[in-house]
Each structure stands twice: as structure tokens, then as C-alpha cells.
Design a protein around this motif. Structure first.
Motif, PDB file in Angstrom:
ATOM      1  N   GLY A 107       0.817  -1.209   0.000  1.00 31.02           N
ATOM      2  CA  GLY A 107       0.000   0.000   0.000  1.00 31.02           C
ATOM      3  C   GLY A 107       0.847   1.253   0.000  1.00 31.02           C
ATOM      4  O   GLY A 107       0.582   2.208  -0.735  1.00 31.02           O
ATOM      5  N   ALA A 108       1.901   1.273   0.799  1.00 33.90           N
ATOM      6  CA  ALA A 108       2.804   2.423   0.835  1.00 33.90           C
ATOM      7  C   ALA A 108       3.486   2.609  -0.509  1.00 33.90           C
ATOM      8  O   ALA A 108       3.627   3.736  -0.993  1.00 33.90           O
ATOM      9  CB  ALA A 108       3.834   2.245   1.937  1.00 33.90           C
ATOM     10  N   LEU A 109       3.887   1.508  -1.128  1.00 33.22           N
ATOM     11  CA  LEU A 109       4.521   1.587  -2.444  1.00 33.22           C
ATOM     12  C   LEU A 109       3.549   2.119  -3.494  1.00 33.22           C
ATOM     13  O   LEU A 109       3.920   2.946  -4.329  1.00 33.22           O
ATOM     14  CB  LEU A 109       5.041   0.211  -2.854  1.00 33.22           C
ATOM     15  CG  LEU A 109       5.726   0.134  -4.216  1.00 33.22           C
ATOM     16  CD1 LEU A 109       6.977   0.997  -4.229  1.00 33.22           C
ATOM     17  CD2 LEU A 109       6.050  -1.302  -4.556  1.00 33.22           C
ATOM     18  N   LEU A 110       2.307   1.677  -3.438  1.00 29.48           N
ATOM     19  CA  LEU A 110       1.298   2.167  -4.389  1.00 29.48           C
ATOM     20  C   LEU A 110       1.048   3.663  -4.220  1.00 29.48           C
ATOM     21  O   LEU A 110       0.871   4.380  -5.205  1.00 29.48           O
ATOM     22  CB  LEU A 110      -0.005   1.378  -4.233  1.00 29.48           C
ATOM     23  CG  LEU A 110       0.042  -0.077  -4.673  1.00 29.48           C
ATOM     24  CD1 LEU A 110      -1.258  -0.789  -4.308  1.00 29.48           C
ATOM     25  CD2 LEU A 110       0.315  -0.185  -6.163  1.00 29.48           C
ATOM     26  N   ILE A 111       1.043   4.130  -2.977  1.00 32.89           N
ATOM     27  CA  ILE A 111       0.893   5.564  -2.725  1.00 32.89           C
ATOM     28  C   ILE A 111       2.106   6.316  -3.276  1.00 32.89           C
ATOM     29  O   ILE A 111       1.977   7.349  -3.932  1.00 32.89           O
ATOM     30  CB  ILE A 111       0.733   5.851  -1.218  1.00 32.89           C
ATOM     31  CG1 ILE A 111      -0.558   5.244  -0.686  1.00 32.89           C
ATOM     32  CG2 ILE A 111       0.800   7.345  -0.920  1.00 32.89           C
ATOM     33  CD1 ILE A 111      -1.828   5.919  -1.120  1.00 32.89           C
ATOM     34  N   ALA A 112       3.296   5.798  -3.027  1.00 34.16           N
ATOM     35  CA  ALA A 112       4.527   6.462  -3.474  1.00 34.16           C
ATOM     36  C   ALA A 112       4.603   6.514  -5.001  1.00 34.16           C
ATOM     37  O   ALA A 112       5.088   7.495  -5.564  1.00 34.16           O
ATOM     38  CB  ALA A 112       5.741   5.749  -2.917  1.00 34.16           C
ATOM     39  N   ALA A 154       2.364   8.061   4.364  1.00 35.80           N
ATOM     40  CA  ALA A 154       2.063   6.660   4.057  1.00 35.80           C
ATOM     41  C   ALA A 154       3.307   5.801   4.178  1.00 35.80           C
ATOM     42  O   ALA A 154       3.270   4.717   4.782  1.00 35.80           O
ATOM     43  CB  ALA A 154       1.465   6.535   2.660  1.00 35.80           C
ATOM     44  N   LEU A 155       4.414   6.257   3.617  1.00 37.53           N
ATOM     45  CA  LEU A 155       5.651   5.477   3.678  1.00 37.53           C
ATOM     46  C   LEU A 155       6.130   5.284   5.117  1.00 37.53           C
ATOM     47  O   LEU A 155       6.501   4.175   5.520  1.00 37.53           O
ATOM     48  CB  LEU A 155       6.745   6.137   2.842  1.00 37.53           C
ATOM     49  CG  LEU A 155       6.585   6.031   1.332  1.00 37.53           C
ATOM     50  CD1 LEU A 155       7.610   6.912   0.632  1.00 37.53           C
ATOM     51  CD2 LEU A 155       6.715   4.592   0.875  1.00 37.53           C
ATOM     52  N   ALA A 156       6.109   6.348   5.903  1.00 29.98           N
ATOM     53  CA  ALA A 156       6.600   6.265   7.278  1.00 29.98           C
ATOM     54  C   ALA A 156       5.667   5.441   8.164  1.00 29.98           C
ATOM     55  O   ALA A 156       6.111   4.509   8.851  1.00 29.98           O
ATOM     56  CB  ALA A 156       6.779   7.660   7.862  1.00 29.98           C
TER      57      ALA A 156
END
Length: 88
Positions: A15-20, A64-66
Motif C-alpha cells: 500500500g505504501a509503495l502504491l501511494i509512493a 504513508a511510507l513512514a
């Protein structure tokens, strides 16, 4: 228990990767992953109101990543701890 926690960690990391990557939210797979990640972040690791809050440009991506990254690490650690407790 380890496998469940691992899957939850992978969901948060994905999910974090998709946001990034700014993946298109109209895509059903992307939307499903983000919804599941929102559900398993326990509120503590929420990308909107989590532990870490950034301001300025790309704040949502960094949040999101953090936060989801911390959530993924939490699930990995808890999975290992629970596995050892259940095996003893």
C-alpha cells in the motif's frame, strides 16, 4: 501466526509503495490493497493520522511510507514474538 503477520506486513508495504508510485485509484486492485491496508493499520499507523506527520510537498506520500512502514515492521516483530510464545 507468523504467516498472518507477514501477509499483513506485505499489505502495508505494498500500500505504501502504491501511494509512493501514485498508482491510479480507479484500478480495482489498487483500491482493494489500499482499503485493506487502511483496515489493518490499527489506527496507530494510519497514513492520515498516524505516529509520524509530515508537512509540505508530498506530505501524504511521506506519511504513508513512514506510518505504513512502521506498521509493517510492527507486524513482522509481533509475528516473530507470537510465534516464539506459542511454540514455548
Amino acid at each position: 501466526m507468523w504467516s498472518i503477520c507477514s501477509v499483513l506486513a506485505v499489505v502495508l508495504a505494498t500500500g505504501a509503495l502504491l501511494i509512493a508510485l501514485d498508482a491510479p485509484r480507479a484500478n480495482a486492485v489498487v483500491e482493494t490493497v489500499l482499503k485493506v491496508a487502511d483496515a489493518v493499520d490499527l489506527g496507530v499507523f494510519s497514513r492520515v493520522d498516524g505516529i509520524v506527520r509530515f508537512e509540505g510537498a508530498d506530505a501524504a506520500t511521506r506519511d504513508a511510507l513512514a506510518n505504513w512502514g512502521l506498521g509493517a515492521v510492527f507486524y513482522v516483530v509481533m509475528g516473530r514474538v507470537l510465534e516464539r510464545v506459542l511454540r514455548s
